[in-house]
Design a protein around this motif. Structure first.
Motif, PDB file in Angstrom:
ATOM      1  N   MET A 326       0.974  -1.190   0.027  1.00 18.30           N
ATOM      2  CA  MET A 326       0.034  -0.028   0.011  1.00 18.30           C
ATOM      3  C   MET A 326       1.011   1.247   0.044  1.00 18.30           C
ATOM      4  N   TYR A 327       1.122   1.906  -1.131  1.00 15.56           N
ATOM      5  CA  TYR A 327       2.171   2.864  -1.360  1.00 15.56           C
ATOM      6  C   TYR A 327       1.898   4.292  -0.937  1.00 15.56           C
ATOM      7  N   GLY A 328       0.390   4.583  -0.695  1.00  6.07           N
ATOM      8  CA  GLY A 328      -0.064   5.823  -0.864  1.00  6.07           C
ATOM      9  C   GLY A 328       0.681   6.816   0.190  1.00  6.07           C
ATOM     10  N   MET A 329       0.971   5.967   1.498  1.00  9.85           N
ATOM     11  CA  MET A 329       1.679   6.859   2.369  1.00  9.85           C
ATOM     12  C   MET A 329       3.113   7.376   2.072  1.00  9.85           C
ATOM     13  N   PHE A 330       3.710   6.774   1.308  1.00  9.17           N
ATOM     14  CA  PHE A 330       5.009   7.280   0.716  1.00  9.17           C
ATOM     15  C   PHE A 330       4.846   8.465  -0.312  1.00  9.17           C
ATOM     16  N   ALA A 331       3.930   8.260  -0.917  1.00  5.75           N
ATOM     17  CA  ALA A 331       3.537   9.305  -1.874  1.00  5.75           C
ATOM     18  C   ALA A 331       3.350  10.647  -1.222  1.00  5.75           C
ATOM     19  N   ILE A 332       2.737  10.676  -0.023  1.00  3.13           N
ATOM     20  CA  ILE A 332       2.163  11.814   0.832  1.00  3.13           C
ATOM     21  C   ILE A 332       3.653  12.359   1.429  1.00  3.13           C
ATOM     22  N   VAL A 336       5.352  16.006   1.199  1.00 10.02           N
ATOM     23  CA  VAL A 336       5.752  16.798   2.408  1.00 10.02           C
ATOM     24  C   VAL A 336       7.092  17.301   2.235  1.00 10.02           C
ATOM     25  N   ARG A 337       7.808  16.199   2.050  1.00  7.65           N
ATOM     26  CA  ARG A 337       9.479  16.788   1.926  1.00  7.65           C
ATOM     27  C   ARG A 337       9.825  17.660   0.917  1.00  7.65           C
ATOM     28  N   GLN A 338       9.129  17.678  -0.303  1.00  8.11           N
ATOM     29  CA  GLN A 338       9.112  18.686  -1.224  1.00  8.11           C
ATOM     30  C   GLN A 338       8.716  19.988  -0.590  1.00  8.11           C
ATOM     31  N   LEU A 339       7.563  20.218  -0.127  1.00  9.35           N
ATOM     32  CA  LEU A 339       6.945  21.307   0.314  1.00  9.35           C
ATOM     33  C   LEU A 339       7.658  21.989   1.310  1.00  9.35           C
ATOM     34  N   ARG A 340       8.640  21.360   2.192  1.00  8.98           N
ATOM     35  CA  ARG A 340       9.332  21.620   3.139  1.00  8.98           C
ATOM     36  C   ARG A 340      10.656  22.117   2.656  1.00  8.98           C
ATOM     37  N   GLY A 341      11.021  21.821   1.350  1.00 12.85           N
ATOM     38  CA  GLY A 341      12.411  21.878   0.805  1.00 12.85           C
ATOM     39  C   GLY A 341      13.514  20.980   1.467  1.00 12.85           C
ATOM     40  N   GLU A 342      12.921  19.590   1.712  1.00 13.24           N
ATOM     41  CA  GLU A 342      13.766  18.699   2.542  1.00 13.24           C
ATOM     42  C   GLU A 342      13.884  17.425   1.555  1.00 13.24           C
ATOM     43  N   ALA A 343      13.586  17.386   0.275  1.00 16.34           N
ATOM     44  CA  ALA A 343      13.426  16.028  -0.300  1.00 16.34           C
ATOM     45  C   ALA A 343      15.059  15.825  -0.751  1.00 16.34           C
ATOM     46  N   ALA A 344      15.348  14.751  -1.155  1.00 16.26           N
ATOM     47  CA  ALA A 344      16.624  14.268  -1.795  1.00 16.26           C
ATOM     48  C   ALA A 344      16.815  14.879  -3.004  1.00 16.26           C
ATOM     49  N   ALA A 345      15.865  14.483  -3.821  1.00 19.97           N
ATOM     50  CA  ALA A 345      15.980  15.365  -5.184  1.00 19.97           C
ATOM     51  C   ALA A 345      15.131  16.470  -5.117  1.00 19.97           C
ATOM     52  N   GLN A 346      15.332  17.727  -4.331  1.00 19.45           N
ATOM     53  CA  GLN A 346      14.381  18.746  -4.348  1.00 19.45           C
ATOM     54  C   GLN A 346      13.854  19.468  -5.605  1.00 19.45           C
ATOM     55  N   VAL A 347      12.543  19.659  -5.594  1.00 21.01           N
ATOM     56  CA  VAL A 347      12.258  20.390  -6.758  1.00 21.01           C
ATOM     57  C   VAL A 347      12.406  22.083  -6.330  1.00 21.01           C
ATOM     58  N   ALA A 350       9.121  24.683  -5.075  1.00 22.36           N
ATOM     59  CA  ALA A 350       7.962  23.999  -4.726  1.00 22.36           C
ATOM     60  C   ALA A 350       7.170  24.440  -3.921  1.00 22.36           C
ATOM     61  N   GLU A 351       5.786  24.819  -4.249  1.00 20.83           N
ATOM     62  CA  GLU A 351       4.982  25.634  -3.310  1.00 20.83           C
ATOM     63  C   GLU A 351       3.687  24.660  -3.331  1.00 20.83           C
ATOM     64  N   VAL A 352       3.172  24.042  -4.126  1.00 22.48           N
ATOM     65  CA  VAL A 352       2.129  23.333  -4.526  1.00 22.48           C
ATOM     66  C   VAL A 352       2.346  21.798  -5.039  1.00 22.48           C
ATOM     67  N   SER A 353       1.920  20.853  -4.096  1.00 23.23           N
ATOM     68  CA  SER A 353       1.924  19.757  -4.741  1.00 23.23           C
ATOM     69  C   SER A 353       0.698  18.935  -4.603  1.00 23.23           C
ATOM     70  N   VAL A 354       0.355  17.971  -5.777  1.00 20.83           N
ATOM     71  CA  VAL A 354      -0.768  17.225  -5.783  1.00 20.83           C
ATOM     72  C   VAL A 354      -0.414  15.895  -5.668  1.00 20.83           C
ATOM     73  N   VAL A 355      -1.012  15.069  -4.731  1.00 17.06           N
ATOM     74  CA  VAL A 355      -1.074  13.695  -4.406  1.00 17.06           C
ATOM     75  C   VAL A 355      -2.190  12.840  -4.946  1.00 17.06           C
ATOM     76  N   LEU A 356      -1.952  12.027  -5.765  1.00 17.17           N
ATOM     77  CA  LEU A 356      -3.077  11.155  -6.212  1.00 17.17           C
ATOM     78  C   LEU A 356      -2.916   9.444  -5.735  1.00 17.17           C
ATOM     79  N   GLY A 357      -3.844   8.958  -5.020  1.00 14.95           N
ATOM     80  CA  GLY A 357      -3.565   7.881  -4.521  1.00 14.95           C
ATOM     81  C   GLY A 357      -4.527   6.564  -5.198  1.00 14.95           C
ATOM     82  N   ASN A 358      -4.028   5.598  -5.616  1.00 18.93           N
ATOM     83  CA  ASN A 358      -4.931   4.374  -6.289  1.00 18.93           C
ATOM     84  C   ASN A 358      -5.121   3.361  -5.207  1.00 18.93           C
ATOM     85  N   GLY A 359      -6.291   2.774  -5.211  1.00 16.08           N
ATOM     86  CA  GLY A 359      -6.593   1.688  -4.110  1.00 16.08           C
ATOM     87  C   GLY A 359      -7.001   0.550  -4.917  1.00 16.08           C
ATOM     88  N   GLY A 360      -6.453  -0.774  -4.781  1.00 19.19           N
ATOM     89  CA  GLY A 360      -6.817  -1.828  -5.398  1.00 19.19           C
ATOM     90  C   GLY A 360      -6.574  -1.705  -7.183  1.00 19.19           C
TER      91      GLY A 360
END
Length: 375
Positions: A326-332, A336-347, A350-360
């Motif tokens: 169940m991958y959705g947690m990792f997408a969120i 969050v990391r990108q919007l905080r400026g803490e990502a390993a591969a920082q964009v 980045a001010e606005v991020s959209v997260v889309l999760g799929n189930g099943g």
């Protein structure tokens, strides 16, 4: 009331963790997220999780007596649903701070339930007898129909894995980091036509947790929830209205964008659940970032890769970073990391991020619009 993600963290490691039980992964992630938020368990009065342990067992293990619980279990998108439900509960005064946890021993299977398909289930009656069982064979139904209807090539499908490996190459925590080519993807073992091994998600261990509360209670720079949406279509993939588009993706995305009052041009960063290589293609089109049949070329032209105009799945995604089942947690978490400026591969910026999760298998979907500031 502004709802925020005040804390977000994953388990200390992701990948192969044979010494961690499923419960231990939940608890480690919860501890890390609370520390990230500058809070303790005593600040929490709401619990949300999916699977075993459920919210009651988890609350007991943490020493929390919750005023509000959510055990919504709709596949890998469940954690996005939990964020949306937590926001509603907080606004309604049912609780003030919700801890959402995920832990899954997907690879090592420590404390995990056995796989199985009930004979009297819809899938057991109407799909399994025809050889359709498990994600790889189920998702082929949609991928093949999409390829036939839109002209998506095998090379363009492989480009999804190539693009996401470029991001994983920049992420020290990613399970697979070596750069790959289209030829590498097409030369990898065929799992279920048209999917080659490198077009299928990883199977890993790990977890993550979020602390959701009001902006007034946040103790560090929070990530704001601007909008959210949830939807469902069919419990079995063979009964989708149209194999080439996800109704749940479209409806949840429309609701989230409408609540957030943003346009597509305002989105700096995108996370789309990628159990298999074609799912980000559906996400790009069903969310409205590109037209029908255009996503394959959009990715192949580099627009979602590092330096592209719409950075997508910047942790490497389920294809290269981690996928516990169940991958959705990792997408969120990555948003969050990108919007905080803490990502390993920082964009950059980045001010606005959209997260889309799929189930099943396109059964459920939820969309979150997150930002590091209010409009």
């Amino acid at each position: 009331m502004s709802i925020v993600i005040a804390g977000a963290a994953e388990t200390d490691e992701v990948g192969r963790l044979p010494r961690h039980s499923t419960t231990a992964l939940h608890l480690e992630a919860a501890r890390n997220a609370l520390a990230d938020a500058g809070m303790t368990k005593d600040d929490v009065d709401g619990i949300a999780t999916v699977g075993n342990p459920g919210p009651i067992q988890l609350a007991h293990a943490l020493g929390i007596t919750p005023a509000w619980l959510d055990g919504t279990a709709v596949g890998g998108s469940s954690f996005l649903f939990h964020v949306r439900h937590a926001a509603a509960a907080i606004r309604a005064g049912l609780c003030h701070t919700v801890l959402i946890t995920h832990g899954e021993s997907g690879r090592s299977r420590v404390g995990a339930s056995r796989f199985g398909m009930a004979a009297d289930s819809l899938a057991g009656q109407f799909e399994v007898p025809y050889g359709v069982m498990g994600p790889a064979t189920m998702f082929t139904l949609t991928a093949l129909r999409y390829m036939k209807a839109t002209g998506l090539t095998h090379e363009q499908l492989a480009e999804v894995a190539v693009a996401q490996r470029r991001w994983a190459h920049l992420n020290p925590r990613a399970m697979y980091r070596d750069l790959i080519t289209v030829d590498d993807v097409l030369a990898s073992r065929l799992v279920a036509y048209p999917f080659h091994l490198l077009e299928c998600c990883l199977v890993t261990d790990g977890g993550g947790a979020l602390v959701v509360t009001s902006a007034e209670r946040a103790r560090r720079s929070p990530v704001h929830l601007l909008g959210s949406g949830e939807a469902a279509e069919s419990p079995i993939i063979s009964q989708m209205e149209d194999f080439t588009t996800s109704k749940a993706f479209r409806l949840s995305g429309e609701a989230a964008f409408a609540e957030a009052k943003i346009s597509h041009d305002e989105v700096d960063h995108l996370m789309v659940y990628d159990a298999f290589a074609h799912v980000p293609i559906y996400g790009l089109e069903d969310l409205g970032f590109v037209g029908r049949g255009e996503a394959g070329a959009f990715i192949a032209e580099g627009h979602t890769s590092p330096g592209g105009r719409l950075p997508l799945n910047t942790n490497g995604g389920g294809l290269s970073y981690t996928h516990t089942g169940m991958y959705g947690m990792f997408a969120i978490q990555e948003a969050v990391r990108q919007l905080r400026g803490e990502a390993a591969a920082q964009v950059p910026d980045a001010e606005v991020s959209v997260v889309l999760g799929n189930g099943g298998m396109f059964a459920s979907a939820a969309t979150l619009v997150l930002a590091n500031r209010l409009p």
